[in-house]
Design an enzyme around this catalytic site. Structure first.
Site, short mmCIF file in Angstrom:
data_model
loop_
_atom_site.label_atom_id
_atom_site.label_comp_id
_atom_site.label_asym_id
_atom_site.label_seq_id
_atom_site.Cartn_x
_atom_site.Cartn_y
_atom_site.Cartn_z
N ASP A 80 0.84 -1.20 0.00
CA ASP A 80 0.00 0.00 0.00
C ASP A 80 0.88 1.25 0.00
O ASP A 80 2.08 1.18 0.29
CB ASP A 80 -0.94 0.02 1.21
CG ASP A 80 -0.20 0.20 2.52
OD1 ASP A 80 0.81 -0.50 2.74
OD2 ASP A 80 -0.61 1.04 3.35
N GLU A 175 0.06 -1.06 5.68
CA GLU A 175 1.13 -0.69 6.61
C GLU A 175 1.13 0.80 6.89
O GLU A 175 1.42 1.25 8.01
CB GLU A 175 2.48 -1.12 6.04
CG GLU A 175 3.65 -1.00 7.01
CD GLU A 175 4.37 0.35 6.96
OE1 GLU A 175 5.30 0.55 7.76
OE2 GLU A 175 4.01 1.20 6.12
#
Length: 412
Positions: A80, A175
């Site tokens: 991400d 994350e």
């Protein structure tokens, strides 16, 4: 190096921005686009036991090619990108043989990546840089890490003469919003230890990070017509301002470095009747960290005492929640895993830069979940913004470090 460039660009051009306001995992549906692509690619290059679960966590195995017993190790990255800046329609620019001067990212908007401001650029003179076009972030955090792990596994598959034990790799969503390890199945991963490829400049090797907490302070008020407000109105925005003014003035991100902790106000939303202040609390030292949380509560309590009679009860509430802790406590008992990474860098002519992370990684949470997990450089700089860039040579060196760690771990 063209292979690394092509792979990296194929990842960063897929929008995987995460969303802190979402309750799903992954937090955005678009993260599936890259997750599914990665799962297919891992099978294509020849990895085994490739899996992608209902939350988009990806795992795969490179089997051992030695007869003797070798510890199972892992490498982890997240796919991400940060919600701090747009990750949609990323248009990477490739700067070959960088001359050490200004790089015009966007002529129309006069956006320039300059070594006059970003001095780290000068250490990459003569190298190939990948930058943004000035309108998005790049996504080297952490698609550089993903690129490096996939490329290293592919290299080991294509070079069976390099001896290694069983290697597990894992890619995580979310994350950037602090949830990358929340649903990571450590038992399924099955490694004795792992490394996150999520650092910045070449040579970074980190096994310490902040202890972290988030705080939401809610202030109440009383709205009265301003013409008749004397002794009656309580403006919650002014109380919030008083709270912020009582935090230590110099203990903020922009005035701290190294092991120095801080309070960081990240958001304020208010009216006369109610104001909410969001802040984060960071410190490497556990005792100082606890003292910082206590400080926030003490300021809140003092404000309540001040307004208790006028308001008729508590006027402020502090909701303080721990986010993650310093991985050092979990890594030091198995410090040889840091020494292996350090030796790998030295063997490759890389000067190890062992320092504390002024932030956190999936590794900090994974270490407390039973998977000790130091952090290694992925090569990028200026994360989470339009000035982000990564030297291709640094990504190649990170690939080499992964391969060398695999070799050293398998050595008798």
């Amino acid at each position: 190096m063209q292979h690394i460039i092509d792979r990296f660009i194929s990842y960063v051009t897929v929008d995987t921005e995460s969303d802190p306001n979402s309750d799903t995992t992954p937090s955005t549906q678009k993260q599936w686009d890259l997750a599914n692509k990665l799962a297919v690619e891992l099978k294509t290059i020849g990895l085994e036991d490739v899996s992608i679960d209902e939350n988009a966590y990806i795992m795969a195995t490179l089997p051992s090619n030695v007869e003797h017993e070798v510890p199972v190790i892992g490498f982890v990255s997240h796919f991400d990108t940060s919600p701090d800046f747009s990750g949609a329609n990323v248009k990477p620019q490739i700067i070959e043989n960088y001359d050490g001067g200004d790089i015009v990212l966007n002529k129309e908007q006069n956006i320039v990546l300059s070594p006059g401001y970003f001095k780290d650029l000068l250490q990459y003179k003569g190298q190939t840089l990948i930058t943004t076009d000035g309108t998005t972030l790049l996504g080297a955090d952490d698609k550089a890490g993903v690129t490096e792990i996939v490329t290293a596994m592919e290299y080991l598959i294509n070079h069976p003469e390099i001896k290694h034990g069983k290697i597990r790799i894992g890619f995580t969503p979310d994350e950037e919003i602090g949830r990358g390890a929340h649903k990571f199945d450590v038992a399924k991963f099955g490694a004795e230890w792992a490394y996150t490829m999520d650092g910045s400049q070449i040579g970074e090797l980190e096994y310490e990070n902040f202890n972290a907490a988030g705080a939401k302070i809610t202030f109440q008020g009383k709205s009265v017509h301003p013409g008749y407000a004397k002794g009656k109105m309580i403006n919650s925005m002014l109380i919030a301002n008083d709270f912020i003014s009582q935090l230590p003035k110099n203990e903020v991100p922009e005035q701290t470095t190294g092991y120095e902790g801080f309070f960081h106000v990240t958001g304020i939303k208010g009216s006369i009747e109610e104001t909410v202040v969001q802040l984060i609390i960071r410190d490497h030292d556990r005792e100082k960290f606890e003292a910082r949380k206590k400080k926030v509560q003490e300021i809140t309590d003092s404000i309540n005492r001040k307004f208790e009679q006028q308001f008729g009860g508590p006027i402020a509430t502090a909701d303080i929640k721990d986010q993650y802790f310093n991985m050092r406590e979990k890594v030091e008992p198995v410090f040889h895993i840091v020494e292996i990474a350090e030796q790998a860098m030295k063997d490759l002519g890389i000067t190890p830069l062992i320092k504390a992370i002024r932030g956190g990684t999936d590794g900090s949470q994974l270490s407390y979940m039973g998977l000790p997990c130091p952090n290694i450089f992925a090569g990028g700089h200026n994360f989470h913004g339009k000035y982000e860039y990564v030297p291709v040579e640094s990504m190649q060196k990170a690939v080499d470090v992964i391969v060398r760690i695999a070799e050293l771990t398998a050595a008798k």
